[in-house]
Design a protein around this motif. Structure first.
Motif, PDB file in Angstrom:
ATOM      1  N   LEU A  29       0.832  -1.196   0.000  1.00 14.75           N
ATOM      2  CA  LEU A  29       0.000   0.000   0.000  1.00 14.75           C
ATOM      3  C   LEU A  29       0.872   1.255   0.000  1.00 14.75           C
ATOM      4  O   LEU A  29       1.852   1.333   0.741  1.00 14.75           O
ATOM      5  N   PRO A  30       0.519   2.244  -0.786  1.00  5.85           N
ATOM      6  CA  PRO A  30       1.302   3.485  -0.815  1.00  5.85           C
ATOM      7  C   PRO A  30       1.031   4.346   0.414  1.00  5.85           C
ATOM      8  O   PRO A  30       0.058   4.125   1.146  1.00  5.85           O
ATOM      9  N   ALA A  31       1.884   5.328   0.612  1.00  5.88           N
ATOM     10  CA  ALA A  31       1.668   6.289   1.692  1.00  5.88           C
ATOM     11  C   ALA A  31       0.479   7.173   1.352  1.00  5.88           C
ATOM     12  O   ALA A  31       0.117   7.337   0.183  1.00  5.88           O
ATOM     13  N   THR A  32      -0.144   7.728   2.368  1.00  2.00           N
ATOM     14  CA  THR A  32      -1.244   8.666   2.180  1.00  2.00           C
ATOM     15  C   THR A  32      -0.704  10.084   2.308  1.00  2.00           C
ATOM     16  O   THR A  32      -0.037  10.402   3.293  1.00  2.00           O
ATOM     17  N   LYS A  33      -0.948  10.923   1.328  1.00  8.65           N
ATOM     18  CA  LYS A  33      -0.477  12.298   1.381  1.00  8.65           C
ATOM     19  C   LYS A  33      -1.236  13.045   2.468  1.00  8.65           C
ATOM     20  O   LYS A  33      -2.467  13.090   2.482  1.00  8.65           O
ATOM     21  N   THR A  34      -0.502  13.630   3.410  1.00 11.53           N
ATOM     22  CA  THR A  34      -1.134  14.328   4.524  1.00 11.53           C
ATOM     23  C   THR A  34      -0.468  15.688   4.717  1.00 11.53           C
ATOM     24  O   THR A  34       0.452  16.061   4.000  1.00 11.53           O
ATOM     25  N   LYS A  35      -0.938  16.408   5.697  1.00 16.37           N
ATOM     26  CA  LYS A  35      -0.346  17.685   6.061  1.00 16.37           C
ATOM     27  C   LYS A  35      -0.308  17.787   7.579  1.00 16.37           C
ATOM     28  O   LYS A  35      -0.972  17.007   8.283  1.00 16.37           O
ATOM     29  N   GLN A  36       0.445  18.729   8.096  1.00 19.04           N
ATOM     30  CA  GLN A  36       0.531  18.918   9.538  1.00 19.04           C
ATOM     31  C   GLN A  36      -0.796  19.479  10.058  1.00 19.04           C
ATOM     32  O   GLN A  36      -1.268  20.516   9.607  1.00 19.04           O
ATOM     33  N   TYR A  37      -1.411  18.766  10.975  1.00 11.59           N
ATOM     34  CA  TYR A  37      -2.690  19.224  11.518  1.00 11.59           C
ATOM     35  C   TYR A  37      -2.682  19.220  13.044  1.00 11.59           C
ATOM     36  O   TYR A  37      -3.732  19.164  13.692  1.00 11.59           O
ATOM     37  N   GLY A  38      -1.482  19.257  13.626  1.00 13.33           N
ATOM     38  CA  GLY A  38      -1.375  19.446  15.069  1.00 13.33           C
ATOM     39  C   GLY A  38      -1.203  18.204  15.901  1.00 13.33           C
ATOM     40  O   GLY A  38      -1.368  18.245  17.120  1.00 13.33           O
ATOM     41  N   THR A  39      -0.875  17.069  15.277  1.00 14.66           N
ATOM     42  CA  THR A  39      -0.653  15.838  16.022  1.00 14.66           C
ATOM     43  C   THR A  39       0.397  14.994  15.312  1.00 14.66           C
ATOM     44  O   THR A  39       0.611  15.153  14.104  1.00 14.66           O
ATOM     45  N   TYR A  40       1.022  14.111  16.050  1.00 15.60           N
ATOM     46  CA  TYR A  40       1.989  13.195  15.447  1.00 15.60           C
ATOM     47  C   TYR A  40       1.306  12.054  14.699  1.00 15.60           C
ATOM     48  O   TYR A  40       1.957  11.333  13.950  1.00 15.60           O
ATOM     49  N   GLN A  41      -0.003  11.882  14.928  1.00 14.00           N
ATOM     50  CA  GLN A  41      -0.716  10.801  14.241  1.00 14.00           C
ATOM     51  C   GLN A  41      -0.743  11.086  12.746  1.00 14.00           C
ATOM     52  O   GLN A  41      -1.096  12.181  12.315  1.00 14.00           O
ATOM     53  N   ASN A  42      -0.385  10.075  11.981  1.00 11.24           N
ATOM     54  CA  ASN A  42      -0.297  10.274  10.539  1.00 11.24           C
ATOM     55  C   ASN A  42      -0.396   8.917   9.842  1.00 11.24           C
ATOM     56  O   ASN A  42       0.395   8.031  10.152  1.00 11.24           O
ATOM     57  N   PRO A  43      -1.373   8.729   8.946  1.00  9.90           N
ATOM     58  CA  PRO A  43      -2.399   9.666   8.499  1.00  9.90           C
ATOM     59  C   PRO A  43      -3.467   9.913   9.560  1.00  9.90           C
ATOM     60  O   PRO A  43      -3.468   9.241  10.594  1.00  9.90           O
ATOM     61  N   PRO A  44      -4.382  10.845   9.295  1.00  9.13           N
ATOM     62  CA  PRO A  44      -5.383  11.184  10.300  1.00  9.13           C
ATOM     63  C   PRO A  44      -6.306  10.034  10.676  1.00  9.13           C
ATOM     64  O   PRO A  44      -6.837   9.996  11.782  1.00  9.13           O
ATOM     65  N   ASP A  45      -6.507   9.086   9.750  1.00 11.84           N
ATOM     66  CA  ASP A  45      -7.444   7.996  10.032  1.00 11.84           C
ATOM     67  C   ASP A  45      -7.173   6.833   9.082  1.00 11.84           C
ATOM     68  O   ASP A  45      -6.347   6.933   8.168  1.00 11.84           O
ATOM     69  N   LEU A  46      -7.872   5.743   9.287  1.00  7.13           N
ATOM     70  CA  LEU A  46      -7.829   4.629   8.343  1.00  7.13           C
ATOM     71  C   LEU A  46      -8.384   5.103   6.997  1.00  7.13           C
ATOM     72  O   LEU A  46      -9.287   5.937   6.953  1.00  7.13           O
ATOM     73  N   ASP A  47      -7.830   4.574   5.920  1.00  8.06           N
ATOM     74  CA  ASP A  47      -8.328   4.948   4.597  1.00  8.06           C
ATOM     75  C   ASP A  47      -8.045   3.814   3.618  1.00  8.06           C
ATOM     76  O   ASP A  47      -7.619   2.727   4.024  1.00  8.06           O
ATOM     77  N   GLY A  48      -8.267   4.052   2.344  1.00 10.86           N
ATOM     78  CA  GLY A  48      -8.093   3.014   1.342  1.00 10.86           C
ATOM     79  C   GLY A  48      -6.680   2.497   1.221  1.00 10.86           C
ATOM     80  O   GLY A  48      -6.458   1.401   0.696  1.00 10.86           O
ATOM     81  N   ASN A  49      -5.699   3.269   1.742  1.00 16.49           N
ATOM     82  CA  ASN A  49      -4.296   2.855   1.699  1.00 16.49           C
ATOM     83  C   ASN A  49      -3.744   2.526   3.074  1.00 16.49           C
ATOM     84  O   ASN A  49      -2.553   2.249   3.215  1.00 16.49           O
ATOM     85  N   THR A  50      -4.591   2.576   4.098  1.00 17.71           N
ATOM     86  CA  THR A  50      -4.132   2.373   5.477  1.00 17.71           C
ATOM     87  C   THR A  50      -5.109   1.460   6.215  1.00 17.71           C
ATOM     88  O   THR A  50      -6.230   1.877   6.523  1.00 17.71           O
ATOM     89  N   TYR A  51      -4.681   0.237   6.488  1.00 13.71           N
ATOM     90  CA  TYR A  51      -5.537  -0.727   7.173  1.00 13.71           C
ATOM     91  C   TYR A  51      -5.299  -0.743   8.684  1.00 13.71           C
ATOM     92  O   TYR A  51      -6.087  -1.310   9.432  1.00 13.71           O
ATOM     93  N   ARG A  52      -4.189  -0.164   9.120  1.00 18.67           N
ATOM     94  CA  ARG A  52      -3.880  -0.050  10.549  1.00 18.67           C
ATOM     95  C   ARG A  52      -3.260   1.314  10.793  1.00 18.67           C
ATOM     96  O   ARG A  52      -2.391   1.752  10.035  1.00 18.67           O
ATOM     97  N   VAL A  53      -3.714   1.993  11.841  1.00 20.35           N
ATOM     98  CA  VAL A  53      -3.166   3.303  12.164  1.00 20.35           C
ATOM     99  C   VAL A  53      -2.926   3.385  13.667  1.00 20.35           C
ATOM    100  O   VAL A  53      -3.710   2.842  14.457  1.00 20.35           O
TER     101      VAL A  53
END
Length: 216
Positions: A29-53
């Motif tokens: 799975l590729p990385a999810t393009k994100t931006k700084q939104y005030g937390t170290y959590q990245n990506p912000p949530d589970l998505d089509g490219n992220t099965y575990r966060v």
């Protein structure tokens, strides 16, 4: 019941995100393009490219400082999956449960695109998501190919601290009880196993569940 179970011991999680990276690597799975939104959590949530966060939450502590709460999140593989109940109303057999308890989406889930939101809403933790690239519902599948080959899931194989554990029901529940006893001794009697009778991913926490993850 029987089958395979996870134990997620949050008292041992140091948020290295090794499990998150291992999941992506195994599933290509590729990385999810994100931006700084005030937390170290990245990506912000589970998505089509992220099965575990790995969730990062911070709360004020009694010592006038900040306490970190780390929570590696993925599908719980419910013993009676609400997502399957809902999906069966739309397309019978779109979600199956295999011999060791993994809740799996079949290849035919592309037919559920118009209805995927109601399946997601059926999940108590809003885990299933739609992959526009794969054109199907996706989530953790318990690395079922690895398990069928006698291996453990990529996430638990990678975890360096013993926060993530995987095995047969009796083995994992015995370990859960041992870890819970140790946690209560260390943290002044605090500690519980979440949803013990309902899911295959058992979380050991020492504080209110809401402190570890936002409400779905």
């Amino acid at each position: 019941m029987a089958g395979k179970f996870f134990l997620i011991d949050t008292t041992r999680c140091m948020a290295c995100r090794g499990c998150q990276v291992a999941c992506k690597q195994w599933n290509k799975l590729p990385a999810t393009k994100t931006k700084q939104y005030g937390t170290y959590q990245n990506p912000p949530d589970l998505d089509g490219n992220t099965y575990r966060v790995v969730r990062f939450e911070e709360h004020p502590s009694k010592e006038n400082s900040v306490a970190w709460y780390f929570f590696t999140e993925a599908c719980r593989h419910c013993l009676k999956p609400p997502c399957k109940i809902k999906a069966d109303q739309i397309k019978k057999g779109a979600i199956i449960v295999n011999d060791f308890g993994a809740v799996l989406f079949t290849k035919g889930t592309k037919e559920l695109q118009k209805s995927f939101k109601v399946i997601k809403q059926a999940c108590p933790w809003s885990i299933p998501t739609w992959s526009s690239k794969q054109r199907k519902l996706v989530k953790c599948h318990m690395c079922f190919q690895r398990v069928e080959a006698g291996l453990e899931p990529a996430c638990t194989k990678t975890c360096p601290t013993g926060a993530l554990n995987f095995g047969d029901e009796a083995q994992i529940k015995k370990l859960a009880n041992e870890r819970l006893t140790a946690a209560k001794k260390k943290f002044g009697g605090r500690g519980e196993i979440l949803d013990l009778e309902d899911v295959r991913a058992l979380y050991l926490v020492i504080d209110e569940q809401i402190k570890y993850r936002p409400v779905a």
